[in-house]
Scaffold this motif. Structure first.
Motif, mmCIF file in Angstrom:
data_model
loop_
_atom_site.group_PDB
_atom_site.id
_atom_site.type_symbol
_atom_site.label_atom_id
_atom_site.label_comp_id
_atom_site.label_asym_id
_atom_site.label_seq_id
_atom_site.Cartn_x
_atom_site.Cartn_y
_atom_site.Cartn_z
ATOM 1 N N GLN A 116 52.356 95.662 28.502
ATOM 2 C CA GLN A 116 51.650 94.560 29.158
ATOM 3 C C GLN A 116 51.247 94.944 30.578
ATOM 4 O OE1 GLN A 116 54.658 91.595 28.385
ATOM 5 N NE2 GLN A 116 53.468 90.718 26.721
ATOM 6 N N LEU A 117 52.114 95.682 31.260
ATOM 7 C CA LEU A 117 51.788 96.170 32.603
ATOM 8 C C LEU A 117 50.577 97.090 32.553
ATOM 9 C CD1 LEU A 117 52.296 96.661 35.623
ATOM 10 C CD2 LEU A 117 53.995 98.388 34.954
ATOM 11 N N GLN A 118 50.569 98.017 31.602
ATOM 12 C CA GLN A 118 49.436 98.934 31.473
ATOM 13 C C GLN A 118 48.140 98.185 31.178
ATOM 14 O OE1 GLN A 118 50.746 101.673 28.475
ATOM 15 N NE2 GLN A 118 51.989 102.868 29.904
ATOM 16 N N GLU A 119 48.227 97.167 30.340
ATOM 17 C CA GLU A 119 47.045 96.365 30.020
ATOM 18 C C GLU A 119 46.532 95.635 31.259
ATOM 19 O OE1 GLU A 119 43.888 94.905 28.051
ATOM 20 O OE2 GLU A 119 45.296 96.406 27.300
ATOM 21 N N LEU A 120 47.439 95.081 32.045
ATOM 22 C CA LEU A 120 47.048 94.408 33.286
ATOM 23 C C LEU A 120 46.392 95.402 34.246
ATOM 24 C CD1 LEU A 120 47.000 92.008 35.235
ATOM 25 C CD2 LEU A 120 49.373 92.577 35.858
ATOM 26 N N GLN A 121 46.975 96.593 34.366
ATOM 27 C CA GLN A 121 46.408 97.599 35.256
ATOM 28 C C GLN A 121 45.029 98.050 34.791
ATOM 29 O OE1 GLN A 121 49.768 100.275 35.037
ATOM 30 N NE2 GLN A 121 50.530 99.654 37.048
ATOM 31 N N ARG A 122 44.847 98.205 33.471
ATOM 32 C CA ARG A 122 43.530 98.574 32.943
ATOM 33 C C ARG A 122 42.508 97.485 33.236
ATOM 34 N NH1 ARG A 122 46.302 100.958 28.501
ATOM 35 N NH2 ARG A 122 46.310 99.001 27.400
ATOM 36 N N THR A 123 42.903 96.230 33.026
ATOM 37 C CA THR A 123 42.000 95.112 33.280
ATOM 38 C C THR A 123 41.596 95.052 34.747
ATOM 39 O OG1 THR A 123 43.039 93.869 31.475
ATOM 40 C CG2 THR A 123 41.769 92.590 33.068
ATOM 41 N N LEU A 124 42.562 95.262 35.626
ATOM 42 C CA LEU A 124 42.267 95.243 37.069
ATOM 43 C C LEU A 124 41.332 96.387 37.449
ATOM 44 C CD1 LEU A 124 45.793 94.330 38.449
ATOM 45 C CD2 LEU A 124 43.721 92.928 38.608
ATOM 46 N N LYS A 125 41.552 97.549 36.841
ATOM 47 C CA LYS A 125 40.709 98.703 37.127
ATOM 48 C C LYS A 125 39.270 98.449 36.674
ATOM 49 C CE LYS A 125 40.870 103.728 36.728
ATOM 50 N NZ LYS A 125 41.615 104.860 36.187
ATOM 51 N N LEU A 126 39.117 97.845 35.509
ATOM 52 C CA LEU A 126 37.783 97.524 34.992
ATOM 53 C C LEU A 126 37.105 96.473 35.878
ATOM 54 C CD1 LEU A 126 38.344 97.351 31.137
ATOM 55 C CD2 LEU A 126 36.939 98.997 32.374
ATOM 56 N N ALA A 127 37.870 95.518 36.344
ATOM 57 C CA ALA A 127 37.300 94.453 37.172
ATOM 58 C C ALA A 127 36.795 95.000 38.506
ATOM 59 C CB ALA A 127 38.340 93.365 37.418
ATOM 60 N N LYS A 128 37.442 96.048 38.997
ATOM 61 C CA LYS A 128 37.044 96.627 40.300
ATOM 62 C C LYS A 128 35.819 97.526 40.169
ATOM 63 C CE LYS A 128 41.531 96.525 42.537
ATOM 64 N NZ LYS A 128 42.641 97.316 43.084
ATOM 65 N N SER A 129 35.576 98.052 38.961
ATOM 66 C CA SER A 129 34.453 98.995 38.810
ATOM 67 C C SER A 129 33.135 98.309 38.553
ATOM 68 C CB SER A 129 34.751 99.973 37.671
ATOM 69 O OG SER A 129 34.938 99.293 36.456
#
Length: 90
Positions: free
Chosen positions: A77-90
């Motif tokens: 779940q942490l990895q999924e949150l981090q991926r989502t945040l990374k996508l949102a920033k790009s």
């Protein structure tokens, strides 16, 4: 192996319990750090409450396999949150 880690009625933590506890606390801190990156205040509050409640709800778990599974799920779940945040920033 589980019986070796979680003895019967001990008041102090065994080395195995201590290490598992450290893993759980480390995961909790990582999740809270990731949540701080969420841009929307309302989403941050929701996720923080969710994380706090999940950890609180499972704080009395003693079965080694269940604890390992929860740590694995938490990391996913942490990895999924981090991926989502990374996508949102790009």
């Amino acid at each position: 192996l589980a019986a070796q880690c979680w003895g019967s009625g001990q008041t102090s933590l065994s080395p195995c319990q201590f290490l598992r506890r450290q893993q759980v606390l480390q995961l909790y801190r990582k999740i809270l750090r990731a949540i701080r990156e969420v841009p929307a205040e309302q989403d941050r509050r929701y996720l923080k409450d969710w994380a706090r409640e999940e950890f609180r709800r499972n704080k009395d778990a003693t079965e080694e396999d269940a604890i390992r599974m929860m740590i694995t799920q938490g990391n996913m779940q942490l990895q999924e949150l981090q991926r989502t945040l990374k996508l949102a920033k790009s």
